[in-house]
Design an enzyme around this catalytic site. Structure first.
Site, PDB file in Angstrom:
ATOM      1  N   SER A 173      24.106 -66.296 -48.464  1.00 34.36           N
ATOM      2  CA  SER A 173      24.593 -66.858 -49.721  1.00 34.36           C
ATOM      3  C   SER A 173      25.267 -65.813 -50.614  1.00 34.36           C
ATOM      4  O   SER A 173      26.202 -65.157 -50.186  1.00 34.36           O
ATOM      5  CB  SER A 173      23.431 -67.545 -50.436  1.00 34.36           C
ATOM      6  OG  SER A 173      23.896 -68.218 -51.547  1.00 34.36           O
ATOM      7  N   HIS A 174      24.728 -65.649 -51.819  1.00 38.11           N
ATOM      8  CA  HIS A 174      25.367 -64.765 -52.800  1.00 38.11           C
ATOM      9  C   HIS A 174      24.919 -63.319 -52.643  1.00 38.11           C
ATOM     10  O   HIS A 174      25.347 -62.463 -53.405  1.00 38.11           O
ATOM     11  CB  HIS A 174      25.012 -65.255 -54.203  1.00 38.11           C
ATOM     12  CG  HIS A 174      23.532 -65.391 -54.379  1.00 38.11           C
ATOM     13  ND1 HIS A 174      22.836 -66.458 -53.859  1.00 38.11           N
ATOM     14  CD2 HIS A 174      22.621 -64.583 -54.933  1.00 38.11           C
ATOM     15  CE1 HIS A 174      21.548 -66.299 -54.117  1.00 38.11           C
ATOM     16  NE2 HIS A 174      21.387 -65.168 -54.768  1.00 38.11           N
ATOM     17  N   ASP A 200      28.773 -68.361 -49.583  1.00 35.85           N
ATOM     18  CA  ASP A 200      28.888 -69.476 -48.647  1.00 35.85           C
ATOM     19  C   ASP A 200      29.447 -70.749 -49.270  1.00 35.85           C
ATOM     20  O   ASP A 200      29.412 -71.814 -48.651  1.00 35.85           O
ATOM     21  CB  ASP A 200      27.536 -69.764 -47.977  1.00 35.85           C
ATOM     22  CG  ASP A 200      26.454 -70.140 -48.981  1.00 35.85           C
ATOM     23  OD1 ASP A 200      26.544 -69.707 -50.137  1.00 35.85           O
ATOM     24  OD2 ASP A 200      25.526 -70.883 -48.602  1.00 35.85           O
ATOM     25  N   GLU A 214      21.323 -77.494 -60.298  1.00 32.56           N
ATOM     26  CA  GLU A 214      20.341 -76.446 -60.530  1.00 32.56           C
ATOM     27  C   GLU A 214      20.941 -75.396 -61.453  1.00 32.56           C
ATOM     28  O   GLU A 214      22.154 -75.148 -61.435  1.00 32.56           O
ATOM     29  CB  GLU A 214      19.966 -75.773 -59.218  1.00 32.56           C
ATOM     30  CG  GLU A 214      19.268 -76.687 -58.242  1.00 32.56           C
ATOM     31  CD  GLU A 214      18.716 -75.886 -57.078  1.00 32.56           C
ATOM     32  OE1 GLU A 214      17.543 -75.532 -57.122  1.00 32.56           O
ATOM     33  OE2 GLU A 214      19.482 -75.601 -56.142  1.00 32.56           O
ATOM     34  N   GLU A 215      20.028 -74.744 -62.197  1.00 31.95           N
ATOM     35  CA  GLU A 215      20.469 -73.671 -63.091  1.00 31.95           C
ATOM     36  C   GLU A 215      21.112 -72.522 -62.323  1.00 31.95           C
ATOM     37  O   GLU A 215      21.865 -71.747 -62.893  1.00 31.95           O
ATOM     38  CB  GLU A 215      19.293 -73.167 -63.932  1.00 31.95           C
ATOM     39  CG  GLU A 215      18.025 -72.771 -63.149  1.00 31.95           C
ATOM     40  CD  GLU A 215      18.180 -71.584 -62.251  1.00 31.95           C
ATOM     41  OE1 GLU A 215      18.867 -70.641 -62.676  1.00 31.95           O
ATOM     42  OE2 GLU A 215      17.616 -71.591 -61.134  1.00 31.95           O
ATOM     43  N   ASP A 252      28.595 -72.671 -51.873  1.00 32.67           N
ATOM     44  CA  ASP A 252      27.848 -73.791 -52.457  1.00 32.67           C
ATOM     45  C   ASP A 252      27.612 -73.629 -53.952  1.00 32.67           C
ATOM     46  O   ASP A 252      27.263 -74.594 -54.632  1.00 32.67           O
ATOM     47  CB  ASP A 252      26.536 -74.066 -51.693  1.00 32.67           C
ATOM     48  CG  ASP A 252      25.645 -72.848 -51.579  1.00 32.67           C
ATOM     49  OD1 ASP A 252      25.970 -71.798 -52.169  1.00 32.67           O
ATOM     50  OD2 ASP A 252      24.604 -72.949 -50.899  1.00 32.67           O
ATOM     51  N   ARG A 253      27.808 -72.441 -54.491  1.00 32.73           N
ATOM     52  CA  ARG A 253      27.602 -72.242 -55.937  1.00 32.73           C
ATOM     53  C   ARG A 253      28.928 -72.332 -56.678  1.00 32.73           C
ATOM     54  O   ARG A 253      30.000 -72.169 -56.085  1.00 32.73           O
ATOM     55  CB  ARG A 253      26.994 -70.870 -56.204  1.00 32.73           C
ATOM     56  CG  ARG A 253      25.615 -70.718 -55.652  1.00 32.73           C
ATOM     57  CD  ARG A 253      25.004 -69.414 -56.073  1.00 32.73           C
ATOM     58  NE  ARG A 253      23.622 -69.363 -55.616  1.00 32.73           N
ATOM     59  CZ  ARG A 253      22.666 -68.688 -56.206  1.00 32.73           C
ATOM     60  NH1 ARG A 253      22.934 -67.959 -57.268  1.00 32.73           N
ATOM     61  NH2 ARG A 253      21.433 -68.710 -55.738  1.00 32.73           N
ATOM     62  N   LYS A 277      24.550 -78.279 -52.147  1.00 36.18           N
ATOM     63  CA  LYS A 277      25.333 -78.112 -53.354  1.00 36.18           C
ATOM     64  C   LYS A 277      26.734 -77.674 -52.941  1.00 36.18           C
ATOM     65  O   LYS A 277      26.927 -77.171 -51.835  1.00 36.18           O
ATOM     66  CB  LYS A 277      24.684 -77.126 -54.304  1.00 36.18           C
ATOM     67  CG  LYS A 277      24.387 -75.747 -53.736  1.00 36.18           C
ATOM     68  CD  LYS A 277      23.527 -75.003 -54.736  1.00 36.18           C
ATOM     69  CE  LYS A 277      23.348 -73.547 -54.364  1.00 36.18           C
ATOM     70  NZ  LYS A 277      22.181 -73.309 -53.492  1.00 36.18           N
ATOM     71  N   ASP A 283      30.536 -68.696 -54.469  1.00 35.42           N
ATOM     72  CA  ASP A 283      29.752 -67.579 -53.931  1.00 35.42           C
ATOM     73  C   ASP A 283      30.017 -67.347 -52.449  1.00 35.42           C
ATOM     74  O   ASP A 283      30.960 -67.896 -51.878  1.00 35.42           O
ATOM     75  CB  ASP A 283      28.259 -67.829 -54.163  1.00 35.42           C
ATOM     76  CG  ASP A 283      27.733 -68.969 -53.292  1.00 35.42           C
ATOM     77  OD1 ASP A 283      28.524 -69.882 -52.996  1.00 35.42           O
ATOM     78  OD2 ASP A 283      26.550 -68.937 -52.908  1.00 35.42           O
TER      79      ASP A 283
HETATM   80  C1  G16 Z   1      19.295 -70.978 -53.056  1.00 34.68           C
HETATM   81  C2  G16 Z   1      18.876 -72.410 -52.992  1.00 34.68           C
HETATM   82  C3  G16 Z   1      18.925 -73.019 -54.374  1.00 34.68           C
HETATM   83  C4  G16 Z   1      18.104 -72.190 -55.342  1.00 34.68           C
HETATM   84  C5  G16 Z   1      18.591 -70.759 -55.319  1.00 34.68           C
HETATM   85  C6  G16 Z   1      17.771 -69.813 -56.176  1.00 34.68           C
HETATM   86  O1  G16 Z   1      20.632 -70.905 -53.395  1.00 34.68           O
HETATM   87  O2  G16 Z   1      19.716 -73.137 -52.138  1.00 34.68           O
HETATM   88  O3  G16 Z   1      18.462 -74.324 -54.288  1.00 34.68           O
HETATM   89  O4  G16 Z   1      18.194 -72.702 -56.629  1.00 34.68           O
HETATM   90  O5  G16 Z   1      18.539 -70.270 -54.004  1.00 34.68           O
HETATM   91  O6  G16 Z   1      16.525 -69.660 -55.617  1.00 34.68           O
HETATM   92  P1  G16 Z   1      15.548 -68.542 -56.117  1.00 34.68           P
HETATM   93  O7  G16 Z   1      15.414 -68.734 -57.610  1.00 34.68           O
HETATM   94  O8  G16 Z   1      14.289 -68.836 -55.365  1.00 34.68           O
HETATM   95  O9  G16 Z   1      16.149 -67.194 -55.819  1.00 34.68           O
HETATM   96  P2  G16 Z   1      21.662 -70.120 -52.470  1.00 34.68           P
HETATM   97  O10 G16 Z   1      22.986 -70.334 -53.126  1.00 34.68           O
HETATM   98  O11 G16 Z   1      21.172 -68.698 -52.521  1.00 34.68           O
HETATM   99  O12 G16 Z   1      21.514 -70.733 -51.126  1.00 34.68           O
END
Ligand code: G16
Length: 542
Positions: free
Chosen positions: A112-113, A278, A362-363, A280-281, A375, A276
């Protein structure tokens, strides 16, 4: 010929908030990656004739893992693999491909990010047949299998040419290298009023999109520039690179600072956005106006019917618990159900499948809908563009209009990164012990109304998820949430979420840090952040 390779279990192969995420060097240990993939195949055996989707965000180590996963899929009885050209599939595009082609599931290779490169991070997520992240029952089965695994299966077969669309055969399994963008772009065109956006662009509407050298570059160029008519160069950093150009592909105000500075400067275009690693953000910034992800969810929900795909209205709204209650106010006014889930997109899947929610958010910069089960960064950008074009309004004016109607939830997240895991666990344990004594206590002008540890029972499958964050609720609707991140790869990350509600006749355009200052002070007093971690300020404020 199928070959059986003996192996031994590795500790720590427990998927977190979103798949297994570790430093590349951990995945590079002999058998480590193969063990995890085999555990997926053992925990979720492919039904006869099954299709598997494979793709990733283009980061370092994607390609060798894709080749290995293809051989292993053939040895484990899959009939077909669909893989994105160049190994590329954004997370939302992979979700769509799984759904569209009736695949049994998909492997998405991404951290991801998190940064990419030989010294950075890698990750593997498994998505199920509805296109969404595996629910906890599945990730737990995968983890259990990693603890007993003693062999993995593969085939003797040469690497596939990932860079040319076409088909190949690995044993009895067919491999199709597909266009990673086409299906997704067509889906977006079916949801949004492209002619209205094109007309706005022709009328002088401008934007900047920062793809952060990550996966959305090709998608954004195909959609924003080729189909919607934004001039070339609208998409910045549009070539996916294995190390994201050395940057941190997290679209927040720290890592997308160049975009933020542009949007706050004299030459700002009308609209700024980023995605980001991948895809999704999303990050949304209007000229001179940053929109928090929580507000973006509420504003998109309030205006979604301007887009053809949502013209019939919404079935419901869902948000993760730490996300602000701004969306709840929209739901209340419209008489829509509003669901509060734990952090993690996987918790929205059952609600979307059951038709209980249309839009989720989500935040953590994630927004999406029932069009896929992930997302979707570009989806959020396109819905914003559709709404702005239909309403002929600026981002700033839309935000002011929204707050004047619903009130404003001032909101910020303070992250304390790479802190000592023992200290972080002690902080949370102490906090939990104090929960009963907190109500009635005053912290400056704030008085605690209630405090609890968030537990969730899925209304569809009744699965129970406990310990999903500590909530401290104050009189008047302000709130602090404490949670440990499930996506970090170094030590622990403490997330502190601060929220204060101002009614529609209150102070709607004041500096967020000023509005949240009392809450920030209270957070340290309540949790002893400095005492436990030695930190006196967060590393990242978003
Ligand atoms: C992932 C999840 C999201 C989550 C985020 C933050 O995002 O897919 O649903 O809100 O992590 O998670 P945490 O607060 O546990 O670090 P991504 O974009 O990293 O796949």
């Amino acid at each position: 010929m199928i070959r059986t390779i003996p192996t031994h279990p590795f500790d720590g192969q427990k998927p977190g908030t979103s798949g297994l995420r570790k430093p590349v060097k951990v995945f590079q240990q002999p058998n480590y990656t193969e063990n995890f993939i085999q555990a997926v195949f053992d925990a979720v055996p492919p039904p006869g004739g099954a299709t598997l989707v494979i793709g990733g965000d283009g980061r370092f180590y994607n390609r060798p893992v894709i080749q290995q996963a293809i051989r292993m899929a053939a040895a484990n009885g899959y009939a077909r693999v669909l893989v994105g050209q160049g190994g590329i599939l954004s997370t939302p595009a992979a979700s769509h491909v799984i759904r569209k082609y009736g695949a049994a599931g998909g492997l998405i290779l991404s951290a991801s990010h998190n940064p990419g490169g030989p010294d950075a991070d890698f990750g593997i997520k498994y998505n199920i047949a509805n296109g969404g992240p595996a629910p906890e029952s599945v990730t737990e089965a995968i983890h259990a299998r990693t603890q007993t695994i003693d062999r993995w299966l593969t085939m003797d077969a040469p690497d596939i040419d990932l860079d040319t669309q076409g088909t190949a055969q690995v044993g009895a399994m067919r491999v199709e290298v597909i266009d990673p963008v086409a299906d997704y772009a067509a889906l977006m065109e079916s949801l949004f009023d492209f002619p209205a956006i094109r007309a706005a662009v022709a009328g002088g509407f401008t934007m900047a999109f920062d793809a952060m050298h990550a996966v959305t570059g090709p998608y954004a160029q195909a959609i924003l520039e080729d189909r919607l008519g934004f001039p070339r160069g609208t998409v910045r950093n549009g070539v996916p690179l294995e190390d994201f150009g050395g940057y941190h592909p997290d679209p927040n105000l720290v890592h997308a600072k160049a975009l933020y500075d542009l949007m706050m400067g004299p030459d700002a275009p009308d609209f700024g956005a980023a995605s980001d690693g991948d895809g999704d953000r999303n990050l949304i910034i209007g000229r001179g106006r940053f929109i928090t992800p929580s507000d973006s969810l509420a504003m998109l929900a309030a205006n979604a019917t301007y887009a053809p795909g949502y013209a019939q209205g919404l079935k419901g709204i869902a948000r993760s618990m730490p996300t602000s209650a701004a969306a709840d106010r929209v739901a209340a006014e419209w008489g829509l159900p509003c669901h509060e889930t734990p952090t993690g997109w996987k918790f929205f899947g059952t609600l979307l499948d059951a038709g209980m929610a249309t839009i989720c958010g989500e935040e953590s910069a994630g927004t999406g809908s029932d069009h896929v089960r992930e997302k979707d960064g570009l989806w959020a950008v396109l819905l914003w563009l559709n709404v702005l074009a239909a309403r002929r309004i600026s981002v700033d004016a839309l935000a002011r209009d929204h707050w004047a109607r619903f009130g404003r939830n001032y909101y910020a997240r303070h992250d304390y990164e790479a802190i000592d895991t023992t200290a972080a666990n002690r902080l949370m344990a102490e906090l939990e012990q104090r929960l009963d004594t907190l109500p009635g206590t005053a912290f400056g002008p704030l008085r605690v109304a209630a405090a609890d540890s968030f537990s969730y029972t899925d209304p569809v499958d009744h699965a129970v998820s406990r310990n999903q964050g500590i909530r401290v609720l104050f009189d008047g609707g302000s709130r602090i949430v404490f949670r440990l991140s499930g996506t970090g790869t170094q030590g622990a990350t403490l997330r502190v979420y601060l929220e204060r509600f101002e009614p529609a006749d209150g102070a709607l355009d004041t500096d967020t840090a000023i509005m949240l200052a009392d809450l920030a002070t209270a957070a340290d007093a309540i949790a002893g952040i400095a005492r436990h971690t030695g930190r006196t300020a967060p590393d990242v404020v978003t």
